[in-house]
Design an enzyme around this catalytic site. Sequence first.
Site, PDB file in Angstrom:
ATOM      1  N   ASP A 139      -8.977  -4.253  -5.593  1.00 56.48           N
ATOM      2  CA  ASP A 139      -8.571  -3.472  -4.562  1.00 56.48           C
ATOM      3  C   ASP A 139      -6.978  -3.564  -4.173  1.00 56.48           C
ATOM      4  OD1 ASP A 139      -9.155  -1.827  -2.365  1.00 56.48           O
ATOM      5  OD2 ASP A 139      -9.587  -3.237  -1.135  1.00 56.48           O
ATOM      6  N   HIS A 159      -8.544   1.034  -1.231  1.00 55.50           N
ATOM      7  CA  HIS A 159      -9.281   1.759  -0.575  1.00 55.50           C
ATOM      8  C   HIS A 159      -8.672   2.391   0.509  1.00 55.50           C
ATOM      9  CE1 HIS A 159      -9.403  -1.882   1.991  1.00 55.50           C
ATOM     10  NE2 HIS A 159      -9.200  -1.068   2.995  1.00 55.50           N
ATOM     11  N   SER A 195      -5.728  -2.724   7.219  1.00 54.38           N
ATOM     12  CA  SER A 195      -5.805  -2.822   5.731  1.00 54.38           C
ATOM     13  C   SER A 195      -4.406  -2.748   4.678  1.00 54.38           C
ATOM     14  CB  SER A 195      -6.871  -1.984   5.046  1.00 54.38           C
ATOM     15  OG  SER A 195      -8.114  -2.355   5.629  1.00 54.38           O
TER      16      SER A 195
END
Length: 431
Positions: A195, A165, A274
């Site tokens: 992911d 993402h 992230s």
Amino acid sequence: MAASTASALITSSSLFHLRSRSRSAAFSRSSSSTTKPTFHLSKSLHLHTPHHPISHPTLSLLQSPTPKTCFDSALILCTSLALSFTLFFTNTDSASAFVVTPPRKLQSDELATVRLFQENTPSVVYITNLAVKQDAFTLDVLEVPQGSGSGFVWDKEGNIVTNYHVIRGASDLRVTLADQSTYDAKVVGFDQDKDVAVLRVDAPKDKLRPIPVGVSANLLVGQKVYAIGNPFGLDHTLTTGVISGLRREISSAATGRPIQDVIQTDAAINPGNSGGPLLDSSGNLIGINTAIYSPSGASSGVGFSIPVDTVNGIVDQLVKFGKVTRPILGIKFAPDQSVEQLGVSGVLVLDAPANGPAGKAGLQSTKRDSYGRLILGDIITSVNGTKVTNGSDLYRILDQCKVGDKVTVEVLRGDHKEKIPVILEPKPDES
């Protein structure tokens, strides 16, 4: 230095002259008359006259100079000169000459944290997601940042691991290393279901420091963990915490497919973290920081990391083949809430294309008859004897299988159950 030395000389000289003048004055006053008393301040003070000694709380009579007082004056003079010459010829800062700074002492756990950060920071990178947009007035095509995240160096070949993402929707990607050098990156491959993505940069090998990879199978709740990333664009930020829980499950932001065995931590994870590494106290990689549970979008003490044991297999496939070969049944199924309203437990098949594994095996789709009435398709209740109550259960079972495996699917068809063998196949775009 000159100002400090001058002030020291002035102070010493002033002290010497002041004391010399006071003693000279005392000598002259005591020798001029034997009937007039002379006075000097001292600790215990009394007034004396030749005929009437009178007690006084603050004054005492000075006597004539003695060899001892002359010796004291000479000693003061020598001390002042020695101090002046020492300050003049010694190369010492004015502040450090009079201020003693105690050595800074860190506790053993602090030293370990500092060492961990210093050793692993060169492995963490800053990723910028660029998108092409057209200016509304000039119609010029511009490349503007639309997001950023973190990542880490996987090997000396320039492979960088991050979250999918972080790079989703990017027209170009740029990777900034720890020394602030920036390189264009290309996508090696990605796995939307878990992911995970792998990028590659053409950077000198001496600038690439691979992160040490650990194991996540033997983690314990309560052990210390450390997260390094770039929250809100602040590069190389360290946060600490503990493992709050194990074997959590979250959904992929791209496909909704569940990610199992996720690590829960209270180490602060914010937007920009992230893709960054989660480390154990030895500095080994144990997970990729991927999500937080927060209504506000900022850290609320509930963060999630994909375990490194899951990441290992995915990265190896992406580096070798550029894709992850994952088996599928080849069906579309209804939301779990719709099945619950029917009062049954399982996965309702909405569509099973004839060219897919389930369609070839004979699973039936949901459809409407000629009158527009809904005819429910098969409801999958178990796979290989493992009960299936929702879509997450089905994904969890398929994650343990390989392409080409033959599985037995038990379905509820109408008012009876049937067992149907199905041979699993890869996704069409991965074949």
